[in-house]
Scaffold this motif. Structure first.
Motif, mmCIF file in Angstrom:
data_model
loop_
_atom_site.group_PDB
_atom_site.id
_atom_site.type_symbol
_atom_site.label_atom_id
_atom_site.label_comp_id
_atom_site.label_asym_id
_atom_site.label_seq_id
_atom_site.Cartn_x
_atom_site.Cartn_y
_atom_site.Cartn_z
ATOM 1 N N MET A 1 0.848 -1.190 0.000
ATOM 2 C CA MET A 1 0.000 0.000 0.000
ATOM 3 C C MET A 1 0.886 1.243 0.000
ATOM 4 O O MET A 1 1.795 1.372 0.817
ATOM 5 C CB MET A 1 -0.906 0.013 1.239
ATOM 6 C CG MET A 1 -1.821 1.228 1.331
ATOM 7 S SD MET A 1 -2.790 1.228 2.861
ATOM 8 C CE MET A 1 -3.734 -0.262 2.666
ATOM 9 N N THR A 2 0.611 2.169 -0.908
ATOM 10 C CA THR A 2 1.353 3.422 -0.931
ATOM 11 C C THR A 2 0.825 4.340 0.158
ATOM 12 O O THR A 2 -0.393 4.539 0.274
ATOM 13 C CB THR A 2 1.198 4.105 -2.300
ATOM 14 O OG1 THR A 2 1.671 3.214 -3.303
ATOM 15 C CG2 THR A 2 2.002 5.387 -2.347
ATOM 16 N N MET A 3 1.735 4.886 0.957
ATOM 17 C CA MET A 3 1.309 5.733 2.059
ATOM 18 C C MET A 3 1.652 7.190 1.755
ATOM 19 O O MET A 3 2.826 7.571 1.735
ATOM 20 C CB MET A 3 1.979 5.316 3.368
ATOM 21 C CG MET A 3 1.426 6.060 4.574
ATOM 22 S SD MET A 3 2.050 5.404 6.143
ATOM 23 C CE MET A 3 3.742 5.985 6.095
ATOM 24 N N PRO A 4 0.657 8.046 1.476
ATOM 25 C CA PRO A 4 0.951 9.454 1.239
ATOM 26 C C PRO A 4 1.453 10.102 2.519
ATOM 27 O O PRO A 4 1.176 9.647 3.619
ATOM 28 C CB PRO A 4 -0.401 10.029 0.811
ATOM 29 C CG PRO A 4 -1.413 9.108 1.394
ATOM 30 C CD PRO A 4 -0.774 7.752 1.412
ATOM 31 N N THR A 5 2.202 11.166 2.369
ATOM 32 C CA THR A 5 2.753 11.850 3.534
ATOM 33 C C THR A 5 2.458 13.336 3.450
ATOM 34 O O THR A 5 2.083 13.872 2.400
ATOM 35 C CB THR A 5 4.274 11.654 3.610
ATOM 36 O OG1 THR A 5 4.874 12.149 2.409
ATOM 37 C CG2 THR A 5 4.629 10.186 3.791
ATOM 38 N N GLY A 6 2.658 14.019 4.586
ATOM 39 C CA GLY A 6 2.602 15.472 4.627
ATOM 40 C C GLY A 6 1.294 16.043 4.122
ATOM 41 O O GLY A 6 0.201 15.563 4.441
ATOM 42 N N ASP A 7 1.421 17.074 3.256
ATOM 43 C CA ASP A 7 0.242 17.779 2.771
ATOM 44 C C ASP A 7 -0.653 16.880 1.938
ATOM 45 O O ASP A 7 -1.883 17.026 1.933
ATOM 46 C CB ASP A 7 0.669 18.996 1.943
ATOM 47 C CG ASP A 7 1.323 20.071 2.792
ATOM 48 O OD1 ASP A 7 1.124 20.049 4.023
ATOM 49 O OD2 ASP A 7 2.032 20.925 2.232
ATOM 50 N N ASP A 11 -4.586 16.453 2.675
ATOM 51 C CA ASP A 11 -5.601 16.705 1.642
ATOM 52 C C ASP A 11 -6.522 15.500 1.487
ATOM 53 O O ASP A 11 -7.733 15.632 1.299
ATOM 54 C CB ASP A 11 -4.921 17.018 0.306
ATOM 55 C CG ASP A 11 -4.202 18.363 0.307
ATOM 56 O OD1 ASP A 11 -4.492 19.186 1.206
ATOM 57 O OD2 ASP A 11 -3.353 18.573 -0.581
ATOM 58 N N GLU A 12 -5.929 14.317 1.575
ATOM 59 C CA GLU A 12 -6.710 13.080 1.451
ATOM 60 C C GLU A 12 -7.716 12.960 2.595
ATOM 61 O O GLU A 12 -8.882 12.608 2.393
ATOM 62 C CB GLU A 12 -5.750 11.901 1.441
ATOM 63 C CG GLU A 12 -6.371 10.552 1.211
ATOM 64 C CD GLU A 12 -5.325 9.457 1.179
ATOM 65 O OE1 GLU A 12 -5.229 8.703 2.169
ATOM 66 O OE2 GLU A 12 -4.592 9.364 0.161
ATOM 67 N N LEU A 13 -7.277 13.271 3.804
ATOM 68 C CA LEU A 13 -8.161 13.166 4.971
ATOM 69 C C LEU A 13 -9.279 14.195 4.914
ATOM 70 O O LEU A 13 -10.429 13.908 5.279
ATOM 71 C CB LEU A 13 -7.346 13.350 6.254
ATOM 72 C CG LEU A 13 -6.237 12.328 6.520
ATOM 73 C CD1 LEU A 13 -5.542 12.639 7.842
ATOM 74 C CD2 LEU A 13 -6.780 10.916 6.524
#
Length: 470
Positions: A1-7, A11-13
């Motif tokens: 699973m790719t885990m986005p980070t930071g901004d 933005d996803e949340l």
């Protein structure tokens, strides 16, 4: 699973508030004995609520396609809860640092309060709410005792709804100046129009006072009739100024009338006699202590009655009270309460008192700042602990900064090591409100400008010269 980070993750949340979120790899202090604490654990959020807490929820998170928040190096606690703050005054933060309670009363209620407009109420309240979130306080009982007309009430409600915090508005009439005498009638409108249910992020109580001074009378005075009216509205009651011999006698009279109950929260508690404390405990009341306020403003005994509450079996909540004179964070309250009770207990033991109480510990005061606050504010069914089924009011404390590292004791790090700067991330009902050290505020520059303009107008109206180096 790719885990986005930071901004990207933020933005996803924000874009998908109903998407599951896994907060992973933190030390968890749940304040729920059935859940317990975890040296390393995960919390799964779905929408507004906590779905699960466990040592490793990665499989569940993968199945549910959850967004992942890496919380390693952090301690997660329930959102802290303030059981009594007068938020409308926040434009005047620390302006009157060295006054006593009577000077505060004359300045805030007799001079400043009548100069307020509804927009000033909005700005002071919203600033207080945002400051609370910034310091990890996710829920505040706003004892709003400057409700001069329906427009003032609406402004306060709007401020809380705009803030994103869990607000509990204890509406109360002013104590000085002119105001609309139909306050109680308007409270019925506010209940119907703004609070048709009790499960929203912002809820309603009524704010009253006991006969603490001969000048306290009329609509603001606690009475059997007012208690019945509050119950008819279906709202709880917060009683400010529950202190001194007059209030003690008043509490005992109401106790004998049989009108008191667990829907009342008593604030302050200084200089109450044993009979009044027993009445509060026997009727199931909650207590909110204003630890720094009693001492800084020299109210009655000038020592917060922590031990008195404990002696009758009450687990007190904490409160900030007035930011015009005091600090804004719950870390200060916890440390002050811990030191006062341990000082008094140790002093009694040193002097040979065989009945000296046991000293409280760091977990006790964290309980008072979370669990007890939720009970005092009437939100225990949804906040105050990290419990599956409750709403996700969570605070991530940075344990990796040099004031807290290395992490040796999670609870002590929160109580003794952390301060508002340590509050890294805050969720309220599953929504991020502070992220990686930055409070999420729309149009912060405009808010800052309007707060300063409000402060300057108000001080000019009461002919008070601002000197920031005084």
């Amino acid at each position: 699973m790719t885990m986005p980070t930071g901004d990207q993750l933020l933005d996803e949340l924000l874009a998908a508030p109903d998407r599951p979120v896994l907060i992973r790899g933190a030390a968890i202090v749940s304040m729920d004995p059935t859940v317990g604490d975890l040296a390393v654990g995960d919390i799964l959020i779905r929408g507004a609520k906590i779905e699960a807490v466990g040592a490793d929820l990665s499989e569940t998170a993968t199945r549910s396609r959850a967004s992942i928040v890496d919380a390693s190096g952090h301690v997660i606690i329930p959102g802290m809860i303030d059981a009594h703050r007068h938020c409308w005054q926040t434009q005047m933060r620390r302006l009157w640092a060295d006054v006593d309670v009577m000077e505060y009363f004359a300045l805030a209620h007799m001079r400043l309060g009548p100069a307020y407009h509804p927009r000033d109420m909005y700005l002071g309240t919203k600033l207080a709410a945002l400051g609370a979130l910034d310091a990890g306080v996710t829920s505040v009982l706003d004892f709003s005792h400057n409700m001069r007309s329906p427009e003032y009430s609406d402004a306060v409600v709007t401020a809380w709804k705009d803030s994103g915090a869990r607000g509990v508005i204890a509406s109360s009439p002013p104590m000085g100046g002119e105001w609309d005498p139909n306050w109680l009638t308007d409270l019925t409108r506010v209940r119907k129009e703004h609070f048709p249910s009790d499960d929203a992020l912002v809820t309603l109580r009524i704010g009253l006072m006991p006969q603490v001074l001969p000048t306290i009378e009329g609509d603001v005075l606690l009475s059997g009739e007012r208690i019945r009216q509050a119950r008819d509205l279906g709202v709880g009651i917060s009683v400010d100024g529950a202190q001194g011999p007059g209030a003690a006698a008043h509490i005992q009279r109401l106790g004998k009338e049989g009108v008191l109950g667990p829907d009342l929260t008593w604030i302050h508690g200084g200089a109450l006699d044993d009979a009044a404390w027993k009445t509060i405990a026997d009727t199931g009341g909650q207590v909110a202590l204003a630890v720094t306020s009693d001492q800084q403003l020299q109210i009655f005994e000038s020592i917060s009655p922590i031990q008195k509450a404990l002696d009758v079996g009450l687990r007190p909540a904490f409160s900030i009270d007035v930011e015009c004179s005091l600090s804004s964070d719950m870390f200060t309250q916890m440390r002050m309460a811990l030191n006062v009770q341990r000082m008094q207990a140790g002093n009694r033991r040193f002097r040979g008192d065989e009945d000296a109480p046991a000293p409280i510990g760091v977990r006790d005061v964290l309980e008072f700042a979370t669990v007890s606050g939720a009970k005092a504010n009437g939100v225990w069914d949804r906040a105050g602990s990290i419990t599956p089924g409750k709403e996700a009011d969570l605070v991530l404390i940075n344990a990796g900064e040099f004031t807290n590292f290395p992490l040796n004791n999670a609870v002590a790090t929160v109580v003794l090591g952390a301060d508002a700067r340590s509050v890294d991330t805050v969720f309220v009902a599953g929504r991020p409100r502070k992220w990686r050290g930055k409070l999420l505020v729309e149009d912060a520059a405009r808010l800052r400008r309007e707060v300063v303009e409000s402060r300057d107008r108000l001080l000019e109206a009461i002919d008070y010269e601002l000197d920031i180096t005084a």
